[in-house]
Design an enzyme around this catalytic site. Sequence first.
Site, PDB file in Angstrom:
ATOM      1  N   PRO A  11     -64.364  75.451   9.585  1.00  0.00           N
ATOM      2  CG  PRO A  11     -64.865  73.375  10.501  1.00  0.00           C
ATOM      3  CD  PRO A  11     -63.833  74.091   9.686  1.00  0.00           C
ATOM      4  CG  ASN A  12     -68.686  75.925  13.286  1.00  0.00           C
ATOM      5  OD1 ASN A  12     -69.831  75.954  12.871  1.00  0.00           O
ATOM      6  ND2 ASN A  12     -68.076  74.802  13.623  1.00  0.00           N
ATOM      7  NE  ARG A  19     -67.325  78.675  16.933  1.00  0.00           N
ATOM      8  CZ  ARG A  19     -66.208  78.080  16.587  1.00  0.00           C
ATOM      9  NH1 ARG A  19     -65.358  78.673  15.774  1.00  0.00           N
ATOM     10  NH2 ARG A  19     -65.930  76.879  17.031  1.00  0.00           N
ATOM     11  CE1 TYR A  24     -62.529  79.801  19.149  1.00  0.00           C
ATOM     12  CE2 TYR A  24     -64.882  79.599  19.566  1.00  0.00           C
ATOM     13  CZ  TYR A  24     -63.644  79.015  19.406  1.00  0.00           C
ATOM     14  OH  TYR A  24     -63.507  77.665  19.505  1.00  0.00           O
ATOM     15  CG  ASN A  75     -58.368  79.021  12.943  1.00  0.00           C
ATOM     16  OD1 ASN A  75     -58.462  77.849  13.294  1.00  0.00           O
ATOM     17  ND2 ASN A  75     -58.819  80.032  13.673  1.00  0.00           N
ATOM     18  CB  ALA A  78     -63.881  71.609  14.539  1.00  0.00           C
ATOM     19  CG  HIS A  81     -59.051  69.700  17.350  1.00  0.00           C
ATOM     20  ND1 HIS A  81     -57.837  70.208  17.765  1.00  0.00           N
ATOM     21  CD2 HIS A  81     -59.935  70.735  17.427  1.00  0.00           C
ATOM     22  CE1 HIS A  81     -58.000  71.495  18.096  1.00  0.00           C
ATOM     23  NE2 HIS A  81     -59.257  71.835  17.895  1.00  0.00           N
ATOM     24  CG  ASP A  88     -52.873  62.662   4.091  1.00  0.00           C
ATOM     25  OD1 ASP A  88     -51.939  62.644   4.923  1.00  0.00           O
ATOM     26  OD2 ASP A  88     -53.644  61.696   3.900  1.00  0.00           O
ATOM     27  CD  GLU A  99     -52.213  74.182  13.745  1.00  0.00           C
ATOM     28  OE1 GLU A  99     -51.110  73.587  13.627  1.00  0.00           O
ATOM     29  OE2 GLU A  99     -53.169  73.706  14.395  1.00  0.00           O
ATOM     30  CG  HIS A 101     -55.518  77.003  16.755  1.00  0.00           C
ATOM     31  ND1 HIS A 101     -56.559  76.353  16.139  1.00  0.00           N
ATOM     32  CD2 HIS A 101     -54.403  76.289  16.497  1.00  0.00           C
ATOM     33  CE1 HIS A 101     -56.079  75.277  15.531  1.00  0.00           C
ATOM     34  NE2 HIS A 101     -54.777  75.214  15.729  1.00  0.00           N
ATOM     35  CB  ILE A 102     -59.046  82.867  17.758  1.00  0.00           C
ATOM     36  CG1 ILE A 102     -59.076  83.273  16.274  1.00  0.00           C
ATOM     37  CG2 ILE A 102     -59.510  84.007  18.658  1.00  0.00           C
ATOM     38  CD1 ILE A 102     -60.471  83.443  15.712  1.00  0.00           C
ATOM     39  CB  SER A 103     -59.218  79.821  21.826  1.00  0.00           C
ATOM     40  OG  SER A 103     -59.270  78.592  21.106  1.00  0.00           O
ATOM     41  NE  ARG A 108     -61.524  76.439  23.867  1.00  0.00           N
ATOM     42  CZ  ARG A 108     -62.227  76.566  22.731  1.00  0.00           C
ATOM     43  NH1 ARG A 108     -61.621  76.979  21.625  1.00  0.00           N
ATOM     44  NH2 ARG A 108     -63.517  76.286  22.705  1.00  0.00           N
ATOM     45  NE  ARG A 112     -62.388  73.104  22.094  1.00  0.00           N
ATOM     46  CZ  ARG A 112     -63.345  73.184  21.172  1.00  0.00           C
ATOM     47  NH1 ARG A 112     -63.035  73.311  19.900  1.00  0.00           N
ATOM     48  NH2 ARG A 112     -64.612  73.142  21.514  1.00  0.00           N
TER      49      ARG A 112
END
Length: 148
Positions: A11-12, A19, A24, A75, A78, A81, A88, A99, A101-103, A108, A112
């Site tokens: 999402p997002n 954003r 990001y 990625n 949210a 978390h 599953d 996996e 993550h950009i950040s 953070r 997170r």
Amino acid sequence: MQQVIYVLNGPNLNLLGKRQPEIYGTETLADIELKMRAKAKQQGLELDFFQSNHEGAIVDKIHEAREMAAGIIINPAAYSHTSVAILDALNTFDAPVIEVHISNIHQREAFRHHSWVSSRAEGVIAGLGTLGYLLALEYFASMPVAGA
Ligand code: DQA
């Protein structure tokens, strides 16, 4: 036949570029897709690039990957978390999962710092910006082709 790598975005991430660019960056998801497709082509890999703001749609895509994909780059945004459902689903998938993550989620907010997906991932790349996606692809390019 070319191996297919599924690239799944949560999402997002459709708003990348607009954003919180201070976190990001200014690249869009379309920019990332373009760079990944160019690299995949060089490496003889095919990509299925996907983004959804809906948890169930990501679960469905992982189920599809069970039959189709030689690996998943995800990625989960949210949902990293919060989502036991995505964990599953990934646990029903046999090939490697990376996996991204950009950040750097560990620098953070505390909420997170934990990702449900990490316990299933062969590797986790966080904090290297959008380069993380390309490095994840490099991992798949470096793997021996099944059956070769
Ligand atoms: C993110 C980090 C998550 O905590 C956040 O919810 C995101 C993006 C990242 O790429 O840095 O949406 O996964």
